[in-house]
Design a protein around this motif. Structure first.
Motif, short mmCIF file in Angstrom:
data_model
loop_
_atom_site.label_atom_id
_atom_site.label_comp_id
_atom_site.label_asym_id
_atom_site.label_seq_id
_atom_site.Cartn_x
_atom_site.Cartn_y
_atom_site.Cartn_z
N ARG A 101 -46.99 -51.96 15.97
CA ARG A 101 -45.84 -51.37 16.66
C ARG A 101 -45.68 -49.90 16.27
O ARG A 101 -45.47 -49.03 17.12
CB ARG A 101 -44.58 -52.15 16.32
CG ARG A 101 -43.40 -51.75 17.13
CD ARG A 101 -42.33 -52.84 17.13
NE ARG A 101 -41.24 -52.40 17.96
CZ ARG A 101 -40.01 -52.19 17.51
NH1 ARG A 101 -39.72 -52.42 16.25
NH2 ARG A 101 -39.07 -51.77 18.32
N GLY A 102 -45.78 -49.60 14.97
CA GLY A 102 -45.64 -48.22 14.51
C GLY A 102 -46.72 -47.31 15.05
O GLY A 102 -46.46 -46.19 15.49
N CYS A 103 -47.96 -47.80 15.02
CA CYS A 103 -49.07 -47.00 15.57
C CYS A 103 -48.91 -46.81 17.07
O CYS A 103 -49.26 -45.74 17.61
CB CYS A 103 -50.41 -47.67 15.26
SG CYS A 103 -50.90 -47.58 13.54
N GLN A 148 -51.17 -40.75 13.98
CA GLN A 148 -51.05 -42.10 14.50
C GLN A 148 -51.50 -43.15 13.49
O GLN A 148 -50.95 -44.25 13.44
CB GLN A 148 -51.85 -42.28 15.79
CG GLN A 148 -51.62 -43.66 16.39
CD GLN A 148 -52.51 -43.97 17.56
OE1 GLN A 148 -53.47 -43.26 17.82
NE2 GLN A 148 -52.18 -45.03 18.25
N VAL A 149 -52.47 -42.85 12.67
CA VAL A 149 -53.00 -43.83 11.71
C VAL A 149 -52.02 -44.12 10.57
O VAL A 149 -52.04 -45.20 9.99
CB VAL A 149 -54.36 -43.31 11.16
CG1 VAL A 149 -54.79 -44.06 9.93
CG2 VAL A 149 -55.42 -43.42 12.24
N ILE A 150 -51.16 -43.19 10.26
CA ILE A 150 -50.28 -43.32 9.09
C ILE A 150 -49.49 -44.63 9.09
O ILE A 150 -49.45 -45.32 8.08
CB ILE A 150 -49.38 -42.08 8.94
CG1 ILE A 150 -50.23 -40.86 8.58
CG2 ILE A 150 -48.31 -42.31 7.88
CD1 ILE A 150 -49.46 -39.55 8.60
N PRO A 151 -48.84 -45.06 10.18
CA PRO A 151 -48.09 -46.32 10.13
C PRO A 151 -48.99 -47.56 10.02
O PRO A 151 -48.49 -48.67 9.84
CB PRO A 151 -47.33 -46.35 11.46
CG PRO A 151 -47.37 -44.98 11.99
CD PRO A 151 -48.59 -44.33 11.44
N VAL A 166 -41.00 -41.78 12.82
CA VAL A 166 -41.12 -40.49 12.13
C VAL A 166 -42.42 -39.80 12.55
O VAL A 166 -42.45 -38.59 12.77
CB VAL A 166 -41.06 -40.67 10.59
CG1 VAL A 166 -41.30 -39.35 9.88
CG2 VAL A 166 -39.73 -41.26 10.18
N ALA A 167 -43.49 -40.58 12.70
CA ALA A 167 -44.76 -40.02 13.15
C ALA A 167 -44.65 -39.47 14.57
O ALA A 167 -45.24 -38.42 14.88
CB ALA A 167 -45.87 -41.07 13.07
N ALA A 168 -43.88 -40.14 15.43
CA ALA A 168 -43.67 -39.62 16.79
C ALA A 168 -42.94 -38.29 16.73
O ALA A 168 -43.26 -37.36 17.48
CB ALA A 168 -42.89 -40.63 17.62
N GLY A 169 -41.98 -38.17 15.82
CA GLY A 169 -41.30 -36.89 15.63
C GLY A 169 -42.25 -35.83 15.12
O GLY A 169 -42.16 -34.65 15.47
N LEU A 171 -42.76 -36.14 5.69
CA LEU A 171 -41.62 -37.02 6.01
C LEU A 171 -42.10 -38.46 6.20
O LEU A 171 -41.40 -39.41 5.84
CB LEU A 171 -40.89 -36.51 7.26
CG LEU A 171 -40.23 -35.14 7.12
CD1 LEU A 171 -39.66 -34.69 8.46
CD2 LEU A 171 -39.16 -35.16 6.04
N CYS A 172 -43.30 -38.63 6.76
CA CYS A 172 -43.88 -39.98 6.89
C CYS A 172 -44.16 -40.59 5.52
O CYS A 172 -44.03 -41.81 5.34
CB CYS A 172 -45.18 -39.93 7.70
SG CYS A 172 -44.97 -39.56 9.43
#
Length: 166
Positions: A30-32, A57-60, A117-120, A138-139
């Motif tokens: 979902r996060g990615c 995108q990979v971070i979540p 947060v990644a989308a931001g 922030l991520c």
């Protein structure tokens, strides 16, 4: 009744381990996805920023990895990999299931939050390309809480004694 005695603890423990992996992976997907949706918007205007968007995108997705690690450790400590899990008592199976819960909950909640947060961060990259790393920092703040869930589950798993193996 004999079936429950022989397999009940293993089933409960594997349920907890499976939930750690499944909930964390679902949260990461979902996060990615959230980050990826934001990234595709930027890439339609600026295809050259693909590598930065991919990193964001990979971070979540790390929470899914953490959940998999806890799943693996739990089934290893339960004796599933060696074939010794049969006969695991229900109380010990419940301990394994409970030990997997911090990671399951932390990963399932933090991954979508980190995706937002990644989308931001993708929006920051679009407007201020030189400041995109600030968004990544922030991520990392959200990542910290997933790591705490990982550590809590790991420490709990390390302290379970399999009474049937003693």
């Amino acid at each position: 009744m004999e079936f429950l005695v022989n397999y009940g603890g293993m089933a409960i423990g594997m349920l907890g381990a499976g939930l750690a992996a499944a909930i964390c992976c679902a949260g990461s997907a979902r996060g990615c996805g959230i980050a990826g949706e934001a990234g595709t918007g930027l890439l339609s205007d600026d295809p050259n920023s693909f590598s930065k968007v991919m990193i964001i995108q990979v971070i979540p997705g790390t929470q899914g990895l953490y959940g998999f690690v806890i799943w693996f450790l739990a089934i290893m400590y339960m004796g599933v990999l060696s074939g010794d899990a049969v006969g695991l008592d229900i109380a010990t199976g419940l301990k394994y299931a409970a030990a997997c819960l911090p990671m399951a909950i932390a990963g399932g909640i933090s991954a979508p939050a980190q995706g937002r947060v990644a989308a931001g961060t993708v929006n920051l990259l679009a407007k201020r390309p030189n400041d995109w790393f600030r968004g990544i920092m922030l991520c990392v703040v959200v990542e910290f809480y997933a790591i705490l869930g990982l550590l809590a589950s790991f420490m709990m798993l390390m302290n379970i004694t399999n009474t049937y193996m003693a």
